[in-house]
Design an enzyme around this catalytic site. Structure first.
Site, mmCIF file in Angstrom:
data_model
loop_
_atom_site.group_PDB
_atom_site.id
_atom_site.type_symbol
_atom_site.label_atom_id
_atom_site.label_comp_id
_atom_site.label_asym_id
_atom_site.label_seq_id
_atom_site.Cartn_x
_atom_site.Cartn_y
_atom_site.Cartn_z
ATOM 1 N N LYS A 11 41.545 40.639 34.728
ATOM 2 C CA LYS A 11 40.921 41.263 36.081
ATOM 3 C C LYS A 11 41.160 41.954 36.649
ATOM 4 O O LYS A 11 42.329 41.729 37.251
ATOM 5 C CB LYS A 11 39.612 40.619 36.357
ATOM 6 C CG LYS A 11 38.771 40.188 34.926
ATOM 7 C CD LYS A 11 37.248 39.436 35.838
ATOM 8 C CE LYS A 11 36.886 38.571 34.331
ATOM 9 N NZ LYS A 11 35.033 37.692 35.088
ATOM 10 N N TYR A 51 29.575 44.888 29.396
ATOM 11 C CA TYR A 51 28.542 43.616 30.152
ATOM 12 C C TYR A 51 27.068 43.999 29.968
ATOM 13 O O TYR A 51 26.214 43.365 30.650
ATOM 14 C CB TYR A 51 29.014 43.156 31.123
ATOM 15 C CG TYR A 51 30.504 42.549 31.683
ATOM 16 C CD1 TYR A 51 30.506 41.537 31.166
ATOM 17 C CD2 TYR A 51 31.652 43.578 32.337
ATOM 18 C CE1 TYR A 51 31.755 40.545 31.820
ATOM 19 C CE2 TYR A 51 32.856 42.056 33.289
ATOM 20 C CZ TYR A 51 32.700 40.913 31.828
ATOM 21 O OH TYR A 51 33.784 40.714 32.131
ATOM 22 N N ASN A 114 36.634 36.416 39.193
ATOM 23 C CA ASN A 114 37.194 34.888 38.621
ATOM 24 C C ASN A 114 38.468 35.121 37.613
ATOM 25 O O ASN A 114 38.589 34.632 36.420
ATOM 26 C CB ASN A 114 36.248 34.201 37.929
ATOM 27 C CG ASN A 114 35.661 34.982 36.364
ATOM 28 O OD1 ASN A 114 35.539 35.941 36.361
ATOM 29 N ND2 ASN A 114 34.771 34.536 36.003
ATOM 30 N N HIS A 117 39.128 36.888 31.648
ATOM 31 C CA HIS A 117 37.380 37.182 30.803
ATOM 32 C C HIS A 117 37.158 36.588 29.544
ATOM 33 O O HIS A 117 38.857 36.498 29.020
ATOM 34 C CB HIS A 117 36.510 38.441 30.793
ATOM 35 C CG HIS A 117 36.254 38.088 29.454
ATOM 36 N ND1 HIS A 117 34.251 37.769 29.743
ATOM 37 C CD2 HIS A 117 35.683 38.814 28.200
ATOM 38 C CE1 HIS A 117 33.574 38.400 28.829
ATOM 39 N NE2 HIS A 117 34.872 39.081 27.660
ATOM 40 N N GLU A 128 33.162 42.834 21.659
ATOM 41 C CA GLU A 128 34.240 43.231 21.977
ATOM 42 C C GLU A 128 35.921 43.646 21.563
ATOM 43 O O GLU A 128 36.540 44.171 22.640
ATOM 44 C CB GLU A 128 34.951 41.465 22.975
ATOM 45 C CG GLU A 128 33.419 40.763 23.814
ATOM 46 C CD GLU A 128 33.782 39.803 24.486
ATOM 47 O OE1 GLU A 128 34.460 39.447 24.636
ATOM 48 O OE2 GLU A 128 32.629 39.901 25.415
HETATM 49 P P1 CMP Z 1 33.561 36.624 32.322
HETATM 50 O O1 CMP Z 1 33.982 35.751 31.417
HETATM 51 O O2 CMP Z 1 33.719 37.880 32.971
HETATM 52 O O3 CMP Z 1 31.477 37.393 32.345
HETATM 53 C C1 CMP Z 1 30.837 37.679 33.274
HETATM 54 C C2 CMP Z 1 30.633 37.611 34.651
HETATM 55 O O4 CMP Z 1 29.702 38.195 35.638
HETATM 56 C C3 CMP Z 1 31.677 35.964 34.382
HETATM 57 O O5 CMP Z 1 32.928 36.364 34.665
HETATM 58 C C4 CMP Z 1 31.586 36.720 35.979
HETATM 59 O O6 CMP Z 1 32.745 37.010 36.666
HETATM 60 C C5 CMP Z 1 30.589 37.257 36.701
HETATM 61 N N1 CMP Z 1 29.340 36.051 36.699
HETATM 62 C C6 CMP Z 1 28.647 35.107 35.547
HETATM 63 N N2 CMP Z 1 28.041 34.674 36.571
HETATM 64 C C7 CMP Z 1 27.759 34.948 38.077
HETATM 65 C C8 CMP Z 1 27.426 34.441 38.878
HETATM 66 N N3 CMP Z 1 26.659 33.190 39.274
HETATM 67 N N4 CMP Z 1 27.928 35.146 40.317
HETATM 68 C C9 CMP Z 1 28.351 36.140 40.147
HETATM 69 N N5 CMP Z 1 29.136 36.302 39.255
HETATM 70 C C10 CMP Z 1 28.650 35.540 38.248
#
Ligand code: CMP
Length: 147
Positions: A11, A51, A114, A117, A128
């Protein structure tokens, strides 16, 4: 081959901190084959479509904003049980809950930012991988033409 591939995205936060190399090394060290890869900046529309399953969630707008804020690396990773194995390697969505040694524990800033993904099911992995890569851009371990 079913069950042998997953899609990852490194990311924008991790890319801007120069974590592409360290993250790819961990991926390789854990036995994943990179069968397709690209560095690109996603448009808001691409992120919204990618998403779409989260479009009712309270974090959706922030997710779209962040994921379109700078370049990302997208890649297809191959290994037996790739989805499960890669989710184990990246750790919990929230890095404060991730196990030591996982990618998110080492490189994520927060649940919103985070680091990486990973697909959450074989069905989503198919969607995907198709979202980003045509067949001619894939160099699969399971394709006798390539290896
Ligand atoms: P990802 O694995 O990319 O899939 C969806 C993304 O949404 C996830 O990682 C996080 O970055 C984001 N996400 C999921 N849960 C939350 C949350 N509770 N608050 C904020 N962002 C979230």
């Amino acid at each position: 081959m079913p069950g042998t591939k997953t899609l990852t995205i490194i990311k924008p936060g991790a890319v801007s901190h120069e974590y592409i190399g360290p993250i790819l090394k961990i991926i390789n060290d854990h036995g994943f084959h990179i069968s397709a890869m690209r560095l690109l900046r996603l448009t808001r529309k691409q992120v919204e479509n990618f998403y779409a399953v989260h479009n009712e969630k309270p974090f959706y707008n922030g997710l779209v904003e962040f994921m379109s804020s700078g370049p990302v690396v997208v890649a297809i990773l191959e290994k037996k049980n790739a989805v499960i194995e890669y989710r184990r390697l990246i750790g919990h969505t929230d890095p404060s809950k991730a196990e030591p040694g996982t990618i998110r524990k080492m490189f994520a800033e927060s649940v919103e930012r985070n680091a990486v993904h990973g697909s959450d099911s074989d069905e989503n992995a198919e969607f995907e991988c198709d979202f980003f890569f045509s067949r001619s851009e894939r160099f699969s371990l399971f394709d006798p033409l390539h290896f």
